[in-house]
Scaffold this motif. Structure first.
Motif, short mmCIF file in Angstrom:
data_model
loop_
_atom_site.label_atom_id
_atom_site.label_comp_id
_atom_site.label_asym_id
_atom_site.label_seq_id
_atom_site.Cartn_x
_atom_site.Cartn_y
_atom_site.Cartn_z
N ILE A 124 -57.29 2.87 -153.64
CA ILE A 124 -56.39 3.39 -154.66
C ILE A 124 -56.33 2.45 -155.86
O ILE A 124 -56.01 1.28 -155.71
CB ILE A 124 -54.97 3.58 -154.09
N PRO A 125 -56.63 2.93 -157.07
CA PRO A 125 -56.50 2.08 -158.27
C PRO A 125 -55.07 1.58 -158.41
O PRO A 125 -54.11 2.34 -158.19
CB PRO A 125 -56.88 3.02 -159.41
N LEU A 126 -54.89 0.32 -158.77
CA LEU A 126 -53.56 -0.26 -158.89
C LEU A 126 -52.72 0.44 -159.95
O LEU A 126 -51.49 0.39 -159.91
CB LEU A 126 -53.67 -1.75 -159.20
N SER A 127 -53.38 1.10 -160.90
CA SER A 127 -52.67 1.78 -161.97
C SER A 127 -52.17 3.17 -161.59
O SER A 127 -51.50 3.84 -162.38
CB SER A 127 -53.57 1.91 -163.19
N THR A 128 -52.46 3.62 -160.36
CA THR A 128 -52.05 4.95 -159.93
C THR A 128 -50.52 5.07 -159.96
O THR A 128 -49.83 4.25 -159.37
CB THR A 128 -52.55 5.25 -158.50
N PRO A 129 -49.97 6.08 -160.65
CA PRO A 129 -48.51 6.26 -160.68
C PRO A 129 -47.95 6.43 -159.28
O PRO A 129 -48.55 7.11 -158.43
CB PRO A 129 -48.32 7.53 -161.51
N VAL A 130 -46.82 5.83 -159.03
CA VAL A 130 -46.23 5.89 -157.69
C VAL A 130 -45.89 7.34 -157.31
O VAL A 130 -45.91 7.69 -156.12
CB VAL A 130 -44.98 4.99 -157.61
N GLU A 131 -45.64 8.19 -158.30
CA GLU A 131 -45.35 9.60 -158.00
C GLU A 131 -46.56 10.33 -157.43
O GLU A 131 -46.41 11.41 -156.84
CB GLU A 131 -44.87 10.32 -159.26
N ASP A 132 -47.74 9.78 -157.61
CA ASP A 132 -48.96 10.41 -157.10
C ASP A 132 -49.33 9.93 -155.71
O ASP A 132 -50.35 10.36 -155.16
CB ASP A 132 -50.14 10.14 -158.05
N LEU A 133 -48.54 9.04 -155.14
CA LEU A 133 -48.86 8.44 -153.85
C LEU A 133 -48.10 9.13 -152.72
O LEU A 133 -46.98 9.61 -152.90
CB LEU A 133 -48.51 6.95 -153.85
N THR A 134 -48.73 9.14 -151.57
CA THR A 134 -48.06 9.62 -150.35
C THR A 134 -48.01 8.48 -149.34
O THR A 134 -49.02 7.83 -149.07
CB THR A 134 -48.81 10.81 -149.73
N PHE A 135 -46.83 8.26 -148.80
CA PHE A 135 -46.62 7.28 -147.74
C PHE A 135 -46.18 8.02 -146.48
O PHE A 135 -45.50 9.05 -146.58
CB PHE A 135 -45.54 6.27 -148.13
N ILE A 136 -46.54 7.49 -145.34
CA ILE A 136 -46.00 8.00 -144.08
C ILE A 136 -45.10 6.91 -143.50
O ILE A 136 -45.56 5.80 -143.22
CB ILE A 136 -47.11 8.36 -143.06
N VAL A 137 -43.84 7.24 -143.35
CA VAL A 137 -42.87 6.30 -142.77
C VAL A 137 -42.75 6.64 -141.29
O VAL A 137 -42.54 7.81 -140.93
CB VAL A 137 -41.51 6.41 -143.46
N PHE A 138 -42.90 5.64 -140.43
CA PHE A 138 -42.89 5.94 -138.99
C PHE A 138 -42.09 4.93 -138.20
O PHE A 138 -41.73 3.85 -138.69
CB PHE A 138 -44.32 6.01 -138.47
N ASP A 139 -41.81 5.29 -136.97
CA ASP A 139 -41.07 4.43 -136.06
C ASP A 139 -41.45 4.80 -134.63
O ASP A 139 -41.90 5.93 -134.37
CB ASP A 139 -39.56 4.60 -136.26
N THR A 140 -41.30 3.86 -133.74
CA THR A 140 -41.53 4.13 -132.32
C THR A 140 -40.31 3.72 -131.51
O THR A 140 -39.55 2.84 -131.92
CB THR A 140 -42.75 3.35 -131.77
N GLU A 141 -40.13 4.36 -130.38
CA GLU A 141 -39.19 3.89 -129.37
C GLU A 141 -40.00 3.51 -128.14
O GLU A 141 -41.04 4.13 -127.86
CB GLU A 141 -38.17 4.97 -129.02
N THR A 142 -39.55 2.49 -127.44
CA THR A 142 -40.32 1.95 -126.33
C THR A 142 -39.44 1.69 -125.12
O THR A 142 -38.21 1.75 -125.20
CB THR A 142 -40.99 0.62 -126.75
N THR A 143 -40.08 1.40 -123.99
CA THR A 143 -39.34 1.13 -122.76
C THR A 143 -38.66 -0.23 -122.77
O THR A 143 -37.90 -0.55 -121.87
CB THR A 143 -40.27 1.21 -121.53
N GLY A 144 -38.95 -1.03 -123.77
CA GLY A 144 -38.37 -2.36 -123.89
C GLY A 144 -38.97 -3.06 -125.10
O GLY A 144 -39.66 -2.44 -125.92
N PHE A 145 -38.72 -4.33 -125.23
CA PHE A 145 -39.13 -5.05 -126.43
C PHE A 145 -40.38 -5.91 -126.24
O PHE A 145 -40.84 -6.55 -127.18
CB PHE A 145 -37.96 -5.93 -126.91
N LYS A 146 -40.97 -5.89 -125.06
CA LYS A 146 -42.17 -6.67 -124.79
C LYS A 146 -43.41 -5.76 -124.90
O LYS A 146 -44.14 -5.56 -123.94
CB LYS A 146 -42.09 -7.33 -123.43
#
Length: 216
Positions: free
Chosen positions: A19-41
């Motif tokens: 992606i060119p650094l000059s690309t307007p932020v409005e033209d970008l797509t981000f995927i925001v994600f999260d996981t849940e797990t059985t524990g922290f290890k």
């Protein structure tokens, strides 16, 4: 498309470097994600039990285009984790195993042509994905991520906590169901867009700058 068809390599379907650094932020797509797990290890024995994600396009959170799946960890979920996440053995009994769930998640990411994955304390979720794939004999490559903690560190270097809900309260953004992968992904998405506005991010280069200038 299967991202591990050749050489047992998993290429996360992102285009961070192209992606060119000059690309307007409005033209970008981000995927925001999260996981849940059985524990922290997650680097040892703990397993993923849920993946949730939501896209940001044009600096807008697209709530209705979310991704969510429970994951069968093939192991017992402790009462403590069930009370924290509301995820019980019944919810994961018919759910896909990790390798299938991650494939579905990467298919989802690819469908948006996202530039990066975004998370809050994202290294935890990244490690969880990597170790699930490692168990299946796969190696994850090319997973470009942005951590909201880094952007917060750029805006307010004195902040040293990690709690997502408290940050959402501080920055006045929406709070969804906590310790739910989709709920935390939505909370993180609204927090991330507000952080970019406060950083006055206009281009992809500004986003990169914000994610690299952590004061922590």
């Amino acid at each position: 498309m299967r991202f591990w068809r050749k050489n047992k390599s998993v290429n996360c379907p992102l285009c961070y470097d192209s992606i060119p650094l000059s690309t307007p932020v409005e033209d970008l797509t981000f995927i925001v994600f999260d996981t849940e797990t059985t524990g922290f290890k997650v680097g040892a024995d703990d397993r993923i039990i849920e993946i949730g994600a939501v896209p940001i396009r044009g600096m807008q959170v697209r709530d209705e285009e979310f991704f969510q799946t429970y994951v069968n960890p093939k192991r017992q979920i402790s009462q403590e984790i069930s009370e924290l996440t509301s995820i019980t053995a019944d919810k994961v009994e018919q759910a896909p195993e990790a390798i299938q769930a991650i494939q579905s998640f990467f298919d989802y990411v690819q469908s948006f042509e996202a530039v990066a994955l975004v998370g809050h304390y994202v290294s935890f979720d990244q490690l969880a994905l990597k170790h699930e794939l490692k168990r299946a004999g796969r190696v994850l490559k090319g997973m470009q991520t942005i951590d909201t903690l880094d952007v917060i560190g750029a805006l307010a270097p004195s902040y040293d906590m990690r709690d997502l809900e408290r940050y959402a309260m501080i920055f006045g953004t929406r709070i969804y169901e906590r310790h739910s992968a989709l709920g935390d992904a939505l909370t993180t998405a609204y927090l991330f867009t507000e952080l970019l506005r406060l950083w006055n991010a206009k281009t992809w280069g500004d986003v990169i700058s914000a994610s690299l200038k952590s004061g922590s």
